[in-house]
Design an enzyme around this catalytic site. Structure first.
Site, PDB file in Angstrom:
ATOM      1  N   GLY A  44      45.343  29.947  30.479  1.00 38.20           N
ATOM      2  CA  GLY A  44      46.545  29.219  30.885  1.00 38.20           C
ATOM      3  C   GLY A  44      46.272  28.214  31.981  1.00 38.20           C
ATOM      4  O   GLY A  44      46.770  27.078  31.953  1.00 38.20           O
ATOM      5  N   CYS A  45      45.465  28.608  32.947  1.00 41.58           N
ATOM      6  CA  CYS A  45      45.166  27.720  34.074  1.00 41.58           C
ATOM      7  C   CYS A  45      44.331  26.523  33.620  1.00 41.58           C
ATOM      8  O   CYS A  45      44.500  25.413  34.121  1.00 41.58           O
ATOM      9  CB  CYS A  45      44.462  28.491  35.178  1.00 41.58           C
ATOM     10  N   THR A  46      43.449  26.748  32.657  1.00 38.47           N
ATOM     11  CA  THR A  46      42.650  25.651  32.112  1.00 38.47           C
ATOM     12  C   THR A  46      43.539  24.675  31.349  1.00 38.47           C
ATOM     13  O   THR A  46      43.427  23.451  31.533  1.00 38.47           O
ATOM     14  CB  THR A  46      41.530  26.207  31.210  1.00 38.47           C
TER      15      THR A  46
END
Length: 154
Positions: A44-46
């Site tokens: 998700g952060c990527t």
């Protein structure tokens, strides 16, 4: 408590992956997108970071400053930035001081477990230093586009 629309955004000092210290007051006169994310190199952060990268030309054309914040180390941030060619600073907040100022550090639940961690939230801060928008629910695939929509109303 999460900072709210209309409030003065708390000033902070945090170091990026290159060892440069960033303070919110440095960016007076510009719109700042301050986004908090749980961890480098997670799916998700990527996606979220890459959404900002992919819309970078449009954000830069609007003179928007993008700052990502997590508890990860400067070294972790540098690897993350290099791996995905991120053109904006990632700030290291190892003691969650900035996150606490913005009310994004606290209890979370994941897979039936409760723990303390970083909530994924974004604050859009106007040129006068006031919070103009808060994203409490973030679609990691379209986050930068969603921000552009509020910065460039039709």
């Amino acid at each position: 408590m999460v900072q709210a629309v209309g409030e003065q955004a708390p000033d902070f000092n945090a170091v990026d992956s290159d060892g440069v210290t960033h303070a919110l007051h440095q960016y007076r006169g510009k719109t700042v997108v301050l986004y908090f994310y749980p961890r480098d190199n997670t799916p998700g952060c990527t996606k979220e970071a890459c959404s900002f990268r992919d819309e970078w030309a449009k954000l830069k054309a609007l003179d928007v400053v993008v700052l990502g914040v997590s508890k990860d180390s400067q070294k972790s941030h540098q690897k993350f930035r290099d791996k995905f060619a991120l053109p904006f600073p990632l700030l290291s907040d190892p003691e969650a001081q900035v996150a606490q100022q913005y009310g994004v550090w606290g209890e979370k639940k994941f897979m039936g477990k409760t723990f303390i961690g970083m909530h994924r939230m974004t604050f859009v801060i106007d040129p006068e230093g006031k919070i103009s928008h808060v994203f409490t629910k973030v679609n990691t695939d379209t986050h930068a586009t969603d921000i552009l929509k509020i910065l460039q109303p039709l």
